[in-house]
Design a protein around this motif. Structure first.
Motif, PDB file in Angstrom:
ATOM      1  N   THR A   2       0.849  -1.188   0.000  1.00  0.00           N
ATOM      2  CA  THR A   2       0.000   0.000   0.000  1.00  0.00           C
ATOM      3  C   THR A   2       0.881   1.233   0.000  1.00  0.00           C
ATOM      4  O   THR A   2       2.030   1.211   0.402  1.00  0.00           O
ATOM      5  N   ALA A   4       0.609   5.751   0.561  1.00  0.00           N
ATOM      6  CA  ALA A   4      -0.257   6.762   1.175  1.00  0.00           C
ATOM      7  C   ALA A   4      -1.360   7.086   0.183  1.00  0.00           C
ATOM      8  O   ALA A   4      -1.118   7.122  -1.031  1.00  0.00           O
ATOM      9  N   PRO A   5      -2.591   7.281   0.668  1.00  0.00           N
ATOM     10  CA  PRO A   5      -3.670   7.551  -0.272  1.00  0.00           C
ATOM     11  C   PRO A   5      -3.461   8.866  -1.004  1.00  0.00           C
ATOM     12  O   PRO A   5      -2.958   9.816  -0.428  1.00  0.00           O
ATOM     13  N   ASN A  14      -5.253   3.606  -2.036  1.00  0.00           N
ATOM     14  CA  ASN A  14      -3.886   3.300  -1.595  1.00  0.00           C
ATOM     15  C   ASN A  14      -3.375   2.042  -2.286  1.00  0.00           C
ATOM     16  O   ASN A  14      -2.649   1.246  -1.713  1.00  0.00           O
ATOM     17  N   ASN A  57      -6.664   6.993   5.535  1.00  0.00           N
ATOM     18  CA  ASN A  57      -5.484   6.154   5.638  1.00  0.00           C
ATOM     19  C   ASN A  57      -5.892   4.846   6.307  1.00  0.00           C
ATOM     20  O   ASN A  57      -6.982   4.749   6.846  1.00  0.00           O
ATOM     21  N   TRP A  63      -6.813   7.120  10.914  1.00  0.00           N
ATOM     22  CA  TRP A  63      -7.233   6.762   9.569  1.00  0.00           C
ATOM     23  C   TRP A  63      -8.443   7.554   9.107  1.00  0.00           C
ATOM     24  O   TRP A  63      -8.785   7.545   7.953  1.00  0.00           O
ATOM     25  N   PHE A  79      -9.430   1.350  -0.236  1.00  0.00           N
ATOM     26  CA  PHE A  79      -8.423   1.230   0.815  1.00  0.00           C
ATOM     27  C   PHE A  79      -8.265  -0.219   1.238  1.00  0.00           C
ATOM     28  O   PHE A  79      -9.238  -0.858   1.648  1.00  0.00           O
ATOM     29  N   GLU A  82      -2.708  -2.651   5.258  1.00  0.00           N
ATOM     30  CA  GLU A  82      -1.296  -2.880   4.919  1.00  0.00           C
ATOM     31  C   GLU A  82      -1.049  -4.321   4.508  1.00  0.00           C
ATOM     32  O   GLU A  82      -1.616  -5.238   5.106  1.00  0.00           O
TER      33      GLU A  82
END
Ligand code: BYC
Length: 472
Positions: A2, A4-5, A14, A57, A63, A79, A82
C-alpha cells in the motif's frame, strides 16, 4: 504494497491505481454509474452537508478525518489494509503456502461468487434506508444514518475494485449488475433475503444495524482469513468501518429501550402505546423479525459450498488463528441443528460441511450480548420484563427449519397455528403503523423525538447539540 492515499486522484486509493491505467480507466468509467445510482437510490432527504468521517489512511492511528461535506462529494475510495509480505495461508489444503496476490484459475468462479454476494449487500442496505432521513429523531441520528450509507457505498467500491482488478470482463459485468439489482425489486432483487426487506422506520434501522450488520461483521471476518490476499486486506479495513455501524445499532436499541422503560416507570404501566413510546412487546417483535431473517444469511446448517470454500482457502472461520485444531478439519465432526423425523434435533456431520453452523453459533452468542445489555437497562429501571432471542428455528426461510413453523420458545406448530398466532411474535400491520406514527422528524439542532432517549456521547467528541447536518 500500500502507499499513502492520493486525494488528487479522481478515486482516492492506496493501491497505486495511477500505475495501472487500464484499471484506473475502467473504474473511472464505473464511477458516474455509481454516482447516478447514489442520486436515484441513495438518501432521499436533501442536505447541504453532513459531518462525516472519511477514510484517509489505513494505519492504526488517524485513519479517519471528520468534516462537514456534501454527501455527493464524499471521497469514496479504495483502501486495503497494509500488506504483510510474509503472510501465509492459515487453513485448508493450502495451509502454510504464501497467500495469493492473484486469483488461481480453479477458484475464480467461487471467489467471484463470494465477492459478488458480499458486494450486493452493500448498496442494498443504502436502498433499504433511502427514505429514513425524512423521519430522523435527531440530527445526531440523521448524521449516523448518512455515515452508515456513505460507508456502505465505500464497501461497494471495495468489492467493485476487486472485481475490476482481478476478474476481467466478467468482473466488470458483475460490477455493473451490482448497480442494476435493487432491494425489493420484482424483476431483479438483491441476492440475499434480508436485503429485500423494507427498513421503513428507525426501530427497524437500529435492529438492522444491530442484527444484520453483525452478520456483515462475521462474514467479513471469515473473508478476512481468505488466502486471496487483496480480499483479506479489503475486509480487514471494512471491519474497522463496520464497528461504527454496530455501535449505531447497539446504542440505538439501548436508547429506545431506555426511553420506553422510563415512561413505563413514570406512569406505572406496561401499556405505553398511547404514551408516545414503543411498547416492549413491539420491541420484542421487531427483535424477533430482524434476528430470524439475519440467521438465514448464514446459509444452510450443512453446506458443501462452505466446505469447498474452506478447503480451498477462500473463506475461513471466525478468528481462525485462535482455533486450537489442525485448521484443515478433514477428520473432525460437529453437531448441527437438524430436523429428524419431523422433530427439531441435532445430528453429527463432518466439521467442514457444518461451517455455516459454526459461524452462526459465534454470531448468536454475540447477539445475546446485546440482549443482556438491553435487559440491564430494564433491570436498572426496576422493571421485571426481559427481552430474549427467539429459538433458532423461529421464522426461518433458509436451512433445516425452512419447512416448519416454530414459536419463539421452540414449540412446533401446525401451519394453521402459525397463521393464527404469528402476529403475537412478528410485527403486525397495526404494530408497524403505530411505530411509523411515532416517526415524526426532529431536524432541529439539540432536539430529540420523545420515543427515544438521547445518546450518552456525540460524534468525535462533539456534543449532542452540534450541527451534525445542514439540511438542503
Ligand atoms: N438468501 O449451501 P448454502 C453485510 C442460497 S451482510 C437467498 O447453505 P452457502 C451487510 C445459496 O446461495 C454479509 N439465498 O449456502 C450487512 C445457495 O445457492 P446455490 C454478506 C440463499 O453458499 C448490513 C443455496 O441457497 N456477506 O455485509 O454455504 C449492511 C444453498 O445454500 C441464502 C456474505 O454473505 C439467503 N439468505 O452460504 C450492509 C458473504 N442463503 O449455490 C452489508 C459471502 C443461502 O445453490 N457469502 N442461499 O445457487 C457467503 O459466504 C455464502 O454464499 C452464504 C451462503 C453464507 C451467503
Amino acid at each position: 504494497m500500500t502507499t499513502a492515499p492520493d486525494y488528487t486522484d479522481k478515486i482516492p486509493n492506496n493501491v497505486n491505481l495511477r500505475e495501472d491505467r487500464r484499471l484506473q480507466r475502467a473504474l473511472e468509467s464505473w464511477q458516474p454509474d455509481f454516482l447516478s445510482w447514489w442520486d436515484s437510490m441513495g438518501p432521499a432527504l436533501p442536505t447541504r452537508d453532513v459531518y462525516l468521517r472519511t477514510a484517509v489512511n489505513v494505519g492504526r492511528e488517524g485513519w479517519a478525518h471528520f468534516a462537514h461535506v456534501p454527501m455527493r462529494d464524499y471521497r469514496w475510495g479504495i483502501f486495503l489494509a497494509e500488506r504483510d509480505p510474509g503472510r501465509q495461508i492459515g487453513f485448508g489444503e493450502h495451509k502454510g503456502e504464501p497467500a495469493w496476490q492473484k486469483v488461481p484459475g480453479e477458484y475464480r468462479a467461487d471467489l467471484r461468487r463470494l465477492i459478488v454476494i458480499q458486494g450486493d449487500t452493500e448498496p442494498a442496505s443504502v436502498e433499504q434506508q433511502r427514505n429514513l432521513g425524512a423521519t430522523a429523531p435527531s440530527l445526531y441520528d440523521l448524521r449516523n444514518l448518512f455515515q452508515v450509507n456513505v460507508e456502505e457505498g465505500r464497501h461497494l467500491w471495495a468489492m467493485v475494485y476487486l472485481l475490476h482488478a482481478h476478474f476481467g470482463r466478467e468482473g466488470r459485468e458483475e460490477a455493473a449488475e451490482l448497480l442494476r439489482r435493487n432491494s425489493g425489486s420484482q424483476d431483479s432483487p438483491r441476492i440475499l433475503g434480508a436485503f429485500n426487506e423494507e427498513t421503513p422506520d428507525w426501530l427497524s434501522f437500529y435492529m438492522f444495524t444491530y442484527f444484520t450488520d453483525r452478520d456483515g461483521k462475521y462474514q467479513l471476518g471469515t473473508l478476512k482469513e481468505s488466502a486471496f490476499d487483496p480480499l483479506s486486506r479489503t475486509c480487514e479495513f471494512m471491519l474497522k468501518e463496520e464497528a461504527h455501524h454496530m455501535m449505531v445499532g447497539t446504542t440505538g436499541v439501548d436508547r429506545v429501550v431506555e426511553r420506553t422503560a422510563q415512561v413505563m416507570v413514570e406512569n406505572d404501566t406496561d401499556d405505553v402505546a398511547g404514551l408516545g413510546v414503543v411498547p416492549l412487546p413491539v420491541i420484542q417483535k421487531y427483535l424477533n423479525f430482524h434476528y430470524s431473517v439475519s440467521l438465514d444469511l448464514f446459509g444452510g446448517e450443512t453446506s458443501t459450498n462452505v466446505a469447498n470454500y474452506y478447503t480451498a482457502g477462500l473463506k475461513g472461520r471466525w478468528l481462525e488463528d485462535r482455533r486450537a485444531d489442525d485448521h484443515r478439519l478433514t477428520d473432525d465432526s460437529i453437531m448441527v441443528d437438524a430436523l429428524i423425523d419431523g422433530q427439531i434435533d441435532q445430528t453429527e456431520v463432518a466439521a467442514l460441511t457444518g461451517l455455516n453452523t459454526d459461524l452462526r453459533r459465534e454470531y448468536i452468542s454475540d447477539c445475546q450480548s446485546g440482549v443482556n445489555r438491553w435487559n440491564k437497562i430494564l433491570a436498572s429501571a426496576g422493571l421485571p420484563q426481559r427481552l430474549k432471542l427467539p429459538h433458532v428455528a423461529f421464522n426461518r426461510k433458509v436451512g433445516a427449519f425452512a419447512g416448519i413453523e416454530v414459536s419463539p420458545d421452540g414449540e412446533q406448530l401446525t401451519p394453521q397455528d402459525w397463521e393464527q398466532r404469528n402476529g403475537q411474535w412478528l410485527p403486525t400491520d397495526v404494530d408497524k403503523t403505530y411505530v411509523r406514527s411515532l416517526m415524526q422528524p426532529v431536524h432541529e439542532r439539540g432536539k430529540i423525538a420523545a420515543w427515544i432517549a438521547p445518546p450518552r456521547n456525540g460524534i468525535n467528541g462533539k456534543p449532542f447539540d452540534y450541527d451534525y447536518v445542514h439540511l438542503g
